[in-house]
Design an enzyme around this catalytic site. Structure first.
Site, PDB file in Angstrom:
ATOM      1  N   ARG A  53       1.011  -1.331   0.085  1.00  0.00           N
ATOM      2  CA  ARG A  53       0.412  -0.001   0.108  1.00  0.00           C
ATOM      3  C   ARG A  53       0.924   1.689   0.122  1.00  0.00           C
ATOM      4  O   ARG A  53       0.817   2.551  -0.345  1.00  0.00           O
ATOM      5  CB  ARG A  53      -1.142   0.036   1.047  1.00  0.00           C
ATOM      6  CG  ARG A  53      -2.023   1.440   1.055  1.00  0.00           C
ATOM      7  CD  ARG A  53      -3.664   1.021   1.672  1.00  0.00           C
ATOM      8  NE  ARG A  53      -3.379   0.341   2.754  1.00  0.00           N
ATOM      9  CZ  ARG A  53      -2.237   0.764   4.027  1.00  0.00           C
ATOM     10  NH1 ARG A  53      -2.425   1.600   4.576  1.00  0.00           N
ATOM     11  NH2 ARG A  53      -2.576  -0.454   5.504  1.00  0.00           N
ATOM     12  N   TYR A 105     -15.704  18.802 -14.067  1.00  0.00           N
ATOM     13  CA  TYR A 105     -17.049  18.901 -13.199  1.00  0.00           C
ATOM     14  C   TYR A 105     -17.112  18.324 -11.407  1.00  0.00           C
ATOM     15  O   TYR A 105     -17.872  18.293 -11.007  1.00  0.00           O
ATOM     16  CB  TYR A 105     -18.114  18.661 -13.894  1.00  0.00           C
ATOM     17  CG  TYR A 105     -18.944  17.344 -14.399  1.00  0.00           C
ATOM     18  CD1 TYR A 105     -18.594  16.581 -15.718  1.00  0.00           C
ATOM     19  CD2 TYR A 105     -19.465  16.269 -12.991  1.00  0.00           C
ATOM     20  CE1 TYR A 105     -18.983  15.072 -15.452  1.00  0.00           C
ATOM     21  CE2 TYR A 105     -19.684  15.378 -13.338  1.00  0.00           C
ATOM     22  CZ  TYR A 105     -19.411  14.717 -14.878  1.00  0.00           C
ATOM     23  OH  TYR A 105     -19.899  12.621 -14.905  1.00  0.00           O
ATOM     24  N   ASP A 174      -3.983  21.413 -12.480  1.00  0.00           N
ATOM     25  CA  ASP A 174      -4.691  20.419 -13.054  1.00  0.00           C
ATOM     26  C   ASP A 174      -3.612  20.383 -14.570  1.00  0.00           C
ATOM     27  O   ASP A 174      -4.356  21.471 -15.746  1.00  0.00           O
ATOM     28  CB  ASP A 174      -5.383  20.004 -13.217  1.00  0.00           C
ATOM     29  CG  ASP A 174      -6.670  19.186 -14.057  1.00  0.00           C
ATOM     30  OD1 ASP A 174      -5.744  18.689 -15.197  1.00  0.00           O
ATOM     31  OD2 ASP A 174      -7.137  18.301 -13.547  1.00  0.00           O
ATOM     32  N   LYS A 199      -5.971   9.714 -18.528  1.00  0.00           N
ATOM     33  CA  LYS A 199      -5.567  10.189 -20.198  1.00  0.00           C
ATOM     34  C   LYS A 199      -4.433  10.300 -21.104  1.00  0.00           C
ATOM     35  O   LYS A 199      -4.377   9.736 -21.377  1.00  0.00           O
ATOM     36  CB  LYS A 199      -6.403  12.272 -19.495  1.00  0.00           C
ATOM     37  CG  LYS A 199      -7.703  12.160 -19.301  1.00  0.00           C
ATOM     38  CD  LYS A 199      -9.105  11.611 -19.507  1.00  0.00           C
ATOM     39  CE  LYS A 199     -10.221  11.787 -18.607  1.00  0.00           C
ATOM     40  NZ  LYS A 199     -10.157  11.864 -17.705  1.00  0.00           N
TER      41      LYS A 199
HETATM   42  N1  PLP Z   1      -8.831  15.944 -14.260  1.00  0.00           N
HETATM   43  C1  PLP Z   1      -9.016  16.734 -15.506  1.00  0.00           C
HETATM   44  C2  PLP Z   1      -9.127  17.425 -16.217  1.00  0.00           C
HETATM   45  C3  PLP Z   1     -10.290  15.529 -16.196  1.00  0.00           C
HETATM   46  O1  PLP Z   1     -11.144  15.700 -17.873  1.00  0.00           O
HETATM   47  C4  PLP Z   1     -10.715  13.940 -15.163  1.00  0.00           C
HETATM   48  C5  PLP Z   1     -11.951  12.912 -16.074  1.00  0.00           C
HETATM   49  O2  PLP Z   1     -12.082  13.403 -16.380  1.00  0.00           O
HETATM   50  C6  PLP Z   1     -10.725  14.473 -14.442  1.00  0.00           C
HETATM   51  C7  PLP Z   1      -9.342  15.476 -13.623  1.00  0.00           C
HETATM   52  C8  PLP Z   1     -10.406  13.197 -13.151  1.00  0.00           C
HETATM   53  O3  PLP Z   1      -9.623  12.402 -13.475  1.00  0.00           O
HETATM   54  P1  PLP Z   1      -9.986  10.333 -13.472  1.00  0.00           P
HETATM   55  O4  PLP Z   1     -11.690   9.866 -14.523  1.00  0.00           O
HETATM   56  O5  PLP Z   1      -9.125   9.727 -13.647  1.00  0.00           O
HETATM   57  O6  PLP Z   1     -10.382  10.132 -12.129  1.00  0.00           O
END
Ligand code: PLP
Length: 366
Positions: A53, A105, A174, A199
């Site tokens: 972990r 979102y 982000d 992604k």
């Molecule tokens: N940040 C962005 C810009 C995203 O588009 C997403 C998901 O679409 C996330 C964070 C969340 O990531 P995860 O789906 O891997 O939890």
């Protein structure tokens, strides 16, 4: 990245090379080219890791590669949201977060949760640089997404992060959409970068994964220790197989992303002149863009349903191109137009992508 898992000085080589070379096993006779997947929960006593972990060699390889790309120290998390939850744990009780008014979102939902636990959330439009500068002195943590998802507004990261660094506000970016190939926020003054590694970094729609990266400074390392503690205590850890797949995908990031960015730029031009499109939102870089269908939500849904090459789906950053009307998700804010379709451009031939979009756009008419 350590000296023995990279053939040369990491600061002297380009990201396109680093993404292939960083995080490899030491070059010894008979050594494997890739770090193997270690499926174990526990380790014999007195080694560097005692329990999986808190560590795993497959994680370490991915972390070395992403850390080298972002110019900091990376931690892998079980999803982008787990990375975001870890980063939001840095907000003190009764603290204030200054954030772009549009975010992914579910990041927005996580911030609303924080609001219910005594924190204050201050929102500024992504392009309102003066607004960010004015609000920064009252903030504990700055949270930026650029370009914003799905409105594609761009933050003046250089100016806003420079000021947050001066004021000692913890700066989080982000970096999922631009990837470290287009933007390295730690170099601009951010303390923490978060990724949905689901992604572009992994790129093949086969894993859910996240990462945080902290600056290679005393302050960055202290924040990194808190993020690592959060990961260990909350237990939102990634399986080694998912991390192996992500690292395998990461090796081709530069070529995938180059193709996606070139095609996105071409599609932005073609969509701009299309009679079934009323507005194109393209930040001028990257592999994502959004457009508004000349019509209502139903027209936009018909377009999405009519594609054959593009996958009608909710993710982004994969080899296959994807599109979606974002307001089909109830949590997507009203600032996102009902007829907005988000495109994540993949690596297919751009003419096939265009032909498919063009035929689908004919369905905008009732
Ligand atoms: N940040 C962005 C810009 C995203 O588009 C997403 C998901 O679409 C996330 C964070 C969340 O990531 P995860 O789906 O891997 O939890």
């Amino acid at each position: 990245m350590t000296e023995d898992n990279h053939p040369t000085d990491p600061s002297a080589i380009r990201p396109e090379t680093l993404v292939v070379a960083a995080g490899r096993p030491p070059r010894e006779p008979g050594a494997s080219a890739n770090v193997p997947v270690q499926l174990t929960s526990t380790y014999a006593a007195d080694g560097p890791v005692v329990y999986a972990r808190s560590g795993n060699p497959t994680w370490s390889a991915f972390e070395a590669a992403l850390g080298a790309l972002e110019g900091g120290h990376a931690l892998v998390h079980s999803s982008g949201m787990a990375a975001i939850a870890a980063a939001l744990s840095l907000v003190p009780p009764e603290g204030t977060v200054l954030v772009t008014d549009a975010t992914y979102y579910e990041t927005g939902e996580a911030l609303r949760e924080l609001e219910t636990t005594g924190r204050t959330i201050v929102r500024r439009h992504a392009t309102d640089t003066a607004g960010f500068l004015a609000a920064l002195p009252g903030a504990d943590l700055l949270w930026l997404e650029s370009p914003t998802n799905p409105l594609m507004d761009v933050v003046d990261l250089e100016t806003v992060l420079a000021r947050s660094r001066e004021l000692g506000v913890v700066g989080v970016v982000d970096n999922t959409l631009p990837t470290p190939l287009l933007c390295r926020p730690l170099e601009l003054g951010a303390d923490v970068v978060v990724h949905s590694a689901t992604k572009y970094l992994s790129g093949h729609s086969d894993v859910i994964l996240g990462a945080t990266v902290v600056a290679d400074t005393d302050r960055g390392r202290a924040l990194g220790a808190r993020l690592q503690r959060h990961r260990t205590l909350h237990g939102a850890i990634a399986g080694p197989m998912a991390v192996f797949l992500a690292l395998r995908g990461l090796r081709t990031l530069a070529v995938r992303f180059e193709r996606a960015c070139a095609s996105a730029a071409e599609l932005a031009v073609r969509l701009t002149g299309h009679p079934a499109v009323s507005r194109v939102r393209y930040p001028g870089f990257g592999g994502m863009l959004s457009f508004e269908v000349a019509g209502d939500a139903a027209a936009a849904e018909r377009v999405c349903a009519a594609t054959r090459v593009w996958l009608h789906a909710t993710s982004l950053g994969a080899v296959e191109s994807q599109l979606e009307r974002r307001r089909r998700h109830p949590a997507e804010p009203e600032t996102v137009p009902e007829n907005l379709v988000r495109l994540s451009v993949g690596i297919e031939h751009v003419e096939d992508l265009w032909a498919d979009l063009d035929q689908a756009l004919r369905h905008a008419l009732p």
